[in-house]
Design a protein around this motif. Sequence first.
Motif, PDB file in Angstrom:
ATOM      1  N   ARG A   1       0.727  -1.209  -0.067  1.00  0.00           N
ATOM      2  CA  ARG A   1      -0.036  -0.025  -0.104  1.00  0.00           C
ATOM      3  C   ARG A   1       0.887   1.321  -0.039  1.00  0.00           C
ATOM      4  O   ARG A   1       0.526   2.239   0.513  1.00  0.00           O
ATOM      5  CB  ARG A   1      -0.904  -0.101   1.161  1.00  0.00           C
ATOM      6  N   MET A   2       2.137   1.291  -0.735  1.00  0.00           N
ATOM      7  CA  MET A   2       2.928   2.376  -0.745  1.00  0.00           C
ATOM      8  C   MET A   2       2.711   2.737  -2.192  1.00  0.00           C
ATOM      9  O   MET A   2       3.362   2.658  -3.060  1.00  0.00           O
ATOM     10  CB  MET A   2       4.414   1.886  -0.535  1.00  0.00           C
ATOM     11  N   TYR A   3       1.291   3.691  -2.279  1.00  0.00           N
ATOM     12  CA  TYR A   3       0.969   3.722  -3.669  1.00  0.00           C
ATOM     13  C   TYR A   3       1.833   4.987  -4.444  1.00  0.00           C
ATOM     14  O   TYR A   3       2.038   4.993  -5.509  1.00  0.00           O
ATOM     15  CB  TYR A   3      -0.593   3.984  -3.542  1.00  0.00           C
ATOM     16  N   ASN A   4       2.284   5.952  -3.683  1.00  0.00           N
ATOM     17  CA  ASN A   4       3.076   6.825  -4.487  1.00  0.00           C
ATOM     18  C   ASN A   4       4.422   6.402  -4.912  1.00  0.00           C
ATOM     19  O   ASN A   4       4.719   6.341  -5.851  1.00  0.00           O
ATOM     20  CB  ASN A   4       3.523   7.814  -3.354  1.00  0.00           C
ATOM     21  N   GLU A   5       4.762   5.359  -4.080  1.00  0.00           N
ATOM     22  CA  GLU A   5       6.116   4.739  -4.633  1.00  0.00           C
ATOM     23  C   GLU A   5       5.773   3.833  -5.863  1.00  0.00           C
ATOM     24  O   GLU A   5       6.446   3.560  -6.762  1.00  0.00           O
ATOM     25  CB  GLU A   5       6.965   3.795  -3.615  1.00  0.00           C
ATOM     26  N   ALA A   6       4.617   2.976  -5.803  1.00  0.00           N
ATOM     27  CA  ALA A   6       4.386   1.994  -6.875  1.00  0.00           C
ATOM     28  C   ALA A   6       4.188   2.842  -7.988  1.00  0.00           C
ATOM     29  O   ALA A   6       4.467   2.694  -9.285  1.00  0.00           O
ATOM     30  CB  ALA A   6       2.965   1.310  -6.302  1.00  0.00           C
TER      31      ALA A   6
ATOM     32  N   SER B   1       5.116   5.877  -8.932  1.00  0.00           N
ATOM     33  CA  SER B   1       6.397   6.427  -9.341  1.00  0.00           C
ATOM     34  C   SER B   1       7.419   5.471 -10.127  1.00  0.00           C
ATOM     35  O   SER B   1       7.802   5.682 -11.180  1.00  0.00           O
ATOM     36  CB  SER B   1       7.308   7.184  -8.358  1.00  0.00           C
ATOM     37  N   THR B   2       7.365   4.070  -9.805  1.00  0.00           N
ATOM     38  CA  THR B   2       7.918   3.211 -10.154  1.00  0.00           C
ATOM     39  C   THR B   2       7.524   2.768 -11.463  1.00  0.00           C
ATOM     40  O   THR B   2       8.242   2.509 -12.683  1.00  0.00           O
ATOM     41  CB  THR B   2       8.273   1.672  -9.291  1.00  0.00           C
TER      42      THR B   2
ATOM     43  N   THR C   1       4.401  11.519  -7.405  1.00  0.00           N
ATOM     44  CA  THR C   1       5.466  11.261  -7.888  1.00  0.00           C
ATOM     45  C   THR C   1       6.477  11.330  -6.679  1.00  0.00           C
ATOM     46  O   THR C   1       6.578  12.544  -6.223  1.00  0.00           O
ATOM     47  CB  THR C   1       5.970  12.028  -9.131  1.00  0.00           C
ATOM     48  N   VAL C   2       7.291  10.479  -6.368  1.00  0.00           N
ATOM     49  CA  VAL C   2       8.326  10.453  -5.344  1.00  0.00           C
ATOM     50  C   VAL C   2       9.506   9.516  -5.712  1.00  0.00           C
ATOM     51  O   VAL C   2       9.337   8.885  -6.541  1.00  0.00           O
ATOM     52  CB  VAL C   2       7.525   9.969  -3.768  1.00  0.00           C
ATOM     53  N   ALA C   3      10.533   9.707  -4.591  1.00  0.00           N
ATOM     54  CA  ALA C   3      11.520   8.959  -4.974  1.00  0.00           C
ATOM     55  C   ALA C   3      11.119   7.312  -4.489  1.00  0.00           C
ATOM     56  O   ALA C   3      10.493   7.285  -3.608  1.00  0.00           O
ATOM     57  CB  ALA C   3      12.600   9.218  -4.160  1.00  0.00           C
TER      58      ALA C   3
END
Length: 374
Positions: A219-224, A226-227, A258-260
């Motif tokens: 559930r780390m949707y920002n990271e997902a 962005s990937t 969008t994140v690192a």
Amino acid sequence: MVSVVLKSLGFLVLLTSITLAGEQQDFEVIQKAYKLNSSNRQKLVQNFFKSYPNSALIPDIRMLVAASAPTVDGSISEYHKIISNYRYYSKRDAAFLSLCQLYYIKSDWGNLLSTCNQAIAECSASNYRPIFLQLRAIAHYNHNHYDDASQDCEKVPDYSRQLHTLAYSLFLKTEMDRQMYGYARQYIRGLTELLHGYSEAAIYPSCLLQLGQYYEYNRMYNEAWSTYNFLITQYPKSPESVKALIFTQNIKKYNPKTVAFMPDEKIIAQSETIDIKPDVEEKDTQLNQTIYYTITIGPFYNLQKAKELQKLIVNYVVPVHIVRKPKSFEIYAGHFSSLDEGMNIKIQLAEELGINGFIIEIFKEDGKQYIYGQ
């Protein structure tokens, strides 16, 4: 007397030289016949075996016969003959490799495992040893022997320093970790090593896709998000980018930013030692998108020839379409929901009709069609 003996020896040397020259010439004729797919190639082989029954070139000719057999099972049979009858043949390891690859294509995991075991035991100095280990790991994986598969992957660096080989072995190892421990610490640690150390490897897009899945699962949707978008941007022609595009649509509802996204020690430390969450917690949203597979055959430069083949193929699979290209025609056979389903028909066409096609992935979205794998 000495003069007579010398003359006799000279004659024998000359006769041997002539025989060897003829043998080599006949071998080269056979090579050319197989390269051009000539109709008389089998006759040439039979004549060679009759004329030179003890030739050192016979195993090389049998390799040509095996590679060109009209069916997969026919090729398997020929490679077994080479392995059994020519124990000291310099290319015996290549025969083992081809045999293993055919068992892999057929998803015959039992024979793949036993053949890899034999190849590793009998071809210890072969340059193909890392590939045998990888194929044996895949066979173990499909028998749910994850520990054995993992051990084979760990042995590969002892025999190869080739970037793509090392990366693929580590990728297989991470998959074993996921099967044994879930989306847990050991799994993300392996992915992190791949993503930071093997950016030039062919398997890299698959690593990115797996990373996105890891983030989405946790559930780390920002990271997902962005990937997936990095994968789509950097590898737009890869099959993985098609899947990434679908996954981005699935998580849009979370309004991701969008994140690192590259994993680091902090991400690893946050992970669970063992993943105990269920595999599926909620259903993905239904989108107007589909992915399917088909078998492409061709090209053909004669429409009538394509139509004749189409009539044969419809006895095995439908639909079968003829596609017009700028300077040729191709046949698209089947509409498969999975790669394995398409592979089964591909093997059947090869075995029963002698047709060698290629499986491609077709992605449809909102009436548009994208083709991958050609």
